[in-house]
Design an enzyme around this catalytic site. Structure first.
Site, PDB file in Angstrom:
ATOM      1  N   GLY A  35       6.432  48.921   3.845  1.00 57.02           N
ATOM      2  CA  GLY A  35       7.207  49.405   2.707  1.00 57.02           C
ATOM      3  C   GLY A  35       8.182  50.537   3.000  1.00 57.02           C
ATOM      4  O   GLY A  35       9.038  50.829   2.172  1.00 57.02           O
ATOM      5  N   SER A  36       8.065  51.160   4.187  1.00 54.09           N
ATOM      6  CA  SER A  36       8.946  52.299   4.473  1.00 54.09           C
ATOM      7  C   SER A  36      10.181  51.904   5.270  1.00 54.09           C
ATOM      8  O   SER A  36      11.018  52.732   5.589  1.00 54.09           O
ATOM      9  CB  SER A  36       8.175  53.377   5.244  1.00 54.09           C
ATOM     10  OG  SER A  36       7.736  52.825   6.480  1.00 54.09           O
ATOM     11  N   GLY A  40      12.050  47.543   2.416  1.00 51.71           N
ATOM     12  CA  GLY A  40      11.206  48.249   1.442  1.00 51.71           C
ATOM     13  C   GLY A  40      11.995  49.307   0.691  1.00 51.71           C
ATOM     14  O   GLY A  40      11.883  49.446  -0.533  1.00 51.71           O
ATOM     15  N   TYR A 162       7.932  35.869  19.066  1.00 50.11           N
ATOM     16  CA  TYR A 162       8.184  36.309  17.683  1.00 50.11           C
ATOM     17  C   TYR A 162       8.501  35.117  16.773  1.00 50.11           C
ATOM     18  O   TYR A 162       7.945  34.990  15.679  1.00 50.11           O
ATOM     19  CB  TYR A 162       9.348  37.294  17.680  1.00 50.11           C
ATOM     20  CG  TYR A 162       9.797  37.751  16.307  1.00 50.11           C
ATOM     21  CD1 TYR A 162       9.122  38.768  15.654  1.00 50.11           C
ATOM     22  CD2 TYR A 162      10.897  37.166  15.670  1.00 50.11           C
ATOM     23  CE1 TYR A 162       9.531  39.203  14.401  1.00 50.11           C
ATOM     24  CE2 TYR A 162      11.310  37.585  14.416  1.00 50.11           C
ATOM     25  CZ  TYR A 162      10.627  38.605  13.785  1.00 50.11           C
ATOM     26  OH  TYR A 162      11.022  39.019  12.535  1.00 50.11           O
ATOM     27  N   LYS A 166       6.453  33.748  13.412  1.00 50.52           N
ATOM     28  CA  LYS A 166       7.081  33.752  12.083  1.00 50.52           C
ATOM     29  C   LYS A 166       7.130  32.344  11.484  1.00 50.52           C
ATOM     30  O   LYS A 166       6.926  32.157  10.277  1.00 50.52           O
ATOM     31  CB  LYS A 166       8.503  34.336  12.162  1.00 50.52           C
ATOM     32  CG  LYS A 166       8.528  35.851  12.234  1.00 50.52           C
ATOM     33  CD  LYS A 166       8.152  36.477  10.900  1.00 50.52           C
ATOM     34  CE  LYS A 166       8.429  37.947  10.833  1.00 50.52           C
ATOM     35  NZ  LYS A 166       7.989  38.552   9.573  1.00 50.52           N
ATOM     36  N   THR A 190      19.706  36.920   6.116  1.00 51.85           N
ATOM     37  CA  THR A 190      20.585  36.974   7.296  1.00 51.85           C
ATOM     38  C   THR A 190      20.603  38.430   7.796  1.00 51.85           C
ATOM     39  O   THR A 190      19.618  39.136   7.628  1.00 51.85           O
ATOM     40  CB  THR A 190      21.995  36.451   6.939  1.00 51.85           C
ATOM     41  OG1 THR A 190      22.385  36.986   5.668  1.00 51.85           O
ATOM     42  CG2 THR A 190      22.018  34.931   6.852  1.00 51.85           C
ATOM     43  N   LYS A 213      27.570  54.700  17.052  1.00 51.85           N
ATOM     44  CA  LYS A 213      28.596  54.837  18.097  1.00 51.85           C
ATOM     45  C   LYS A 213      29.852  55.504  17.534  1.00 51.85           C
ATOM     46  O   LYS A 213      30.448  56.379  18.168  1.00 51.85           O
ATOM     47  CB  LYS A 213      28.991  53.449  18.628  1.00 51.85           C
ATOM     48  CG  LYS A 213      28.187  52.956  19.797  1.00 51.85           C
ATOM     49  CD  LYS A 213      28.829  51.675  20.330  1.00 51.85           C
ATOM     50  CE  LYS A 213      28.163  51.192  21.597  1.00 51.85           C
ATOM     51  NZ  LYS A 213      28.798  49.964  22.096  1.00 51.85           N
TER      52      LYS A 213
END
Length: 340
Positions: A35-36, A40, A162, A166, A190, A213
Site C-alpha cells: 500500500g505504500s 497504493g 517474475y 504473475k 501499462t 536525470k
C-alpha cells in the site's frame, strides 16, 4: 433533577453507542497489500477526493508482516478481516535485477500470491483484485496485445521468473472461481508513473529515471542525456488514474478475466516527446542530448484498452503533460525524501 439529567445523558450515550455499532457493522474494510508504493499512493490520492462513506481502507507495508510467510499472512487477515483485497505487493526490479535473480523472483512472488489468495478464500473475501503487468505477455506477439493473449507463448527470457509467477495469478483466479466460487480477478496496467515513484536513474522506470536525470542536469551536473534515439513508443498511465480505475474494478467489474487498464493506442508517446514534456515540467533550460550509441529497446508494446472503453466509456484520463507536470512538481518538492 440531577438524576433526570444523568439518565438523559445515559440514554444519549447508549443511542450513540448503538449507532456506532450499526455503522461498524455496515463498514466495509478494504485491504491494500503493498500500500505504500506508487499505485497504493495513487489510490489514496483518489479516495481523498471521493471520500466514500462507511469504508475503512487499510494500506499494508512490509512492516505489517511478511506475505511470503503463510502464518504471518493469516495473522494480517485475522487482524483486519477484509471484505475486499487489492493485491499490489510483489518482488519487483529493473532489467538487470530480473536477469540476475530469476529464482528469487519466481519463489518470492509465488509465495506472496499463494498466501494472499489462500487466506482471501479462507476469510471469505468478497473480491480480490491482483495487479499484473504488460511485461508478462509473450515476447513474440502481434500488436496491440489484449487480455486473451497472456498465455500465448513464453515471456521474454530476461524476466521469466517474475513473468511466470504473475501469469499464475490469472490461472489461479479461474481455479478459485471454478472450485470455490471466489470472485478473484486481475488488472494489467501499462507504464505507471506519478508521485511516490522510484526515481532511481539505474533501476527506476523510464519516466521517473528521466525526471531525476533532468533534475541533476538542472543542478549543473552536465547535459540532460537520454539513452537511445527517443523513437520508441510507450503508453503511460498516471498513478492517480490507475488508482481511480482500480477502485472502479472493485466496485463494478464482475469478471474473473483480466482487464487491461491503459490509455488508448492513439495516446502512445515517443520517448523523445516524453523527455521534452519533462524538460517543460522541470523548467529545464539546458542542452538535451540523445545518445544514439545506447540501445533503444523494444520499439513498441502497444496494449488495447478496448475492453475498458466498452465497460467504462466515460472515464477521462489526465492529459499526459498535466500528469508529467504534477509528478515533476512533486519530485522537486520532495527531492530529499523521494525514493532514488
Amino acid at each position: 433533577k440531577n438524576s433526570d439529567r444523568r439518565s438523559v445523558a445515559t440514554i444519549v450515550a447508549e443511542v450513540n453507542t448503538m449507532a456506532e455499532a450499526k455503522t461498524q457493522a455496515r463498514e466495509v474494510t478494504v485491504m491494500v497489500t503493498g500500500g505504500s508504493g506508487l499505485v497504493g499512493k495513487g489510490i489514496q490520492a483518489v479516495l481523498e477526493k471521493q471520500k466514500p462513506a462507511n469504508e475503512k481502507w487499510v494500506y499494508l507495508t512490509s512492516k505489517d508482516g511478511d506475505l511470503r510467510d503463510r502464518e504471518e499472512t493469516r495473522l494480517i487477515y485475522e487482524k483486519y478481516k477484509p471484505h475486499f483485497v487489492i493485491h499490489l505487493a510483489a518482488l519487483v526490479g529493473g532489467l538487470f535485477k530480473n536477469m540476475a535473480y530469476k529464482v528469487e523472483f519466481w519463489r518470492d512472488n509465488v509465495s506472496i500470491n499463494d498466501n494472499v489468495m489462500y487466506w482471501a478464500k479462507e476469510y471469505g473475501v468478497k473480491k480480490l483484485i491482483s495487479c499484473l503487468s504488460t511485461c508478462i505477455f509473450p515476447d513474440k506477439t502481434s500488436y496491440p496485445i489484449d487480455e486473451t493473449m497472456i498465455h500465448n507463448g513464453p515471456p521474454h527470457t530476461s524476466n521469466e521468473g517474475y513473468a511466470y509467477a504473475k501469469r499464475m495469478i490469472d490461472v489461479l483466479n479461474r481455479c478459485y472461481s471454478e472450485q470455490y466460487g471466489c470472485q478473484f480477478t486481475s488488472v494489467v496496467p501499462t507504464n505507471i508513473f506519478g508521485p511516490h515513484d522510484n526515481f532511481n536513474v539505474q533501476d527506476g522506470h523510464v519516466l521517473p529515471g528521466l525526471m531525476h536525470k533532468c533534475y541533476k542536469a538542472q543542478q549543473g551536473e552536465g547535459d540532460f542525456t537520454i539513452w537511445g534515439s527517443g523513437t520508441p513508443l510507450r503508453q503511460f498511465i498516471f498513478s492517480e488514474d490507475l488508482g481511480a480505475l482500480i477502485i472502479w474494478v472493485m466496485r463494478s467489474y464482475e469478471s474473473v478475466e483480466p482487464i487491461i487498464l491503459s490509455v488508448g493506442e492513439e495516446d502512445e508517446v515517443s520517448i523523445k516527446d516524453a523527455a521534452m514534456a519533462i524538460v517543460e515540467g522541470m523548467g529545464y533550460k539546458g542542452k538535451v542530448v540523445f545518445d544514439t550509441s545506447k540501445a533503444d529497446g523494444q520499439f513498441k508494446k502497444t496494449a488495447s484498452n478496448a475492453k475498458l472503453k466498452s465497460l467504462h466509456p466515460d472515464f477521462e484520463f489526465t492529459p499526459f503533460k498535466e500528469a508529467v507536470n504534477k509528478t515533476c512538481e512533486w519530485f522537486k518538492e520532495n527531492y530529499e525524501t523521494a525514493r532514488k
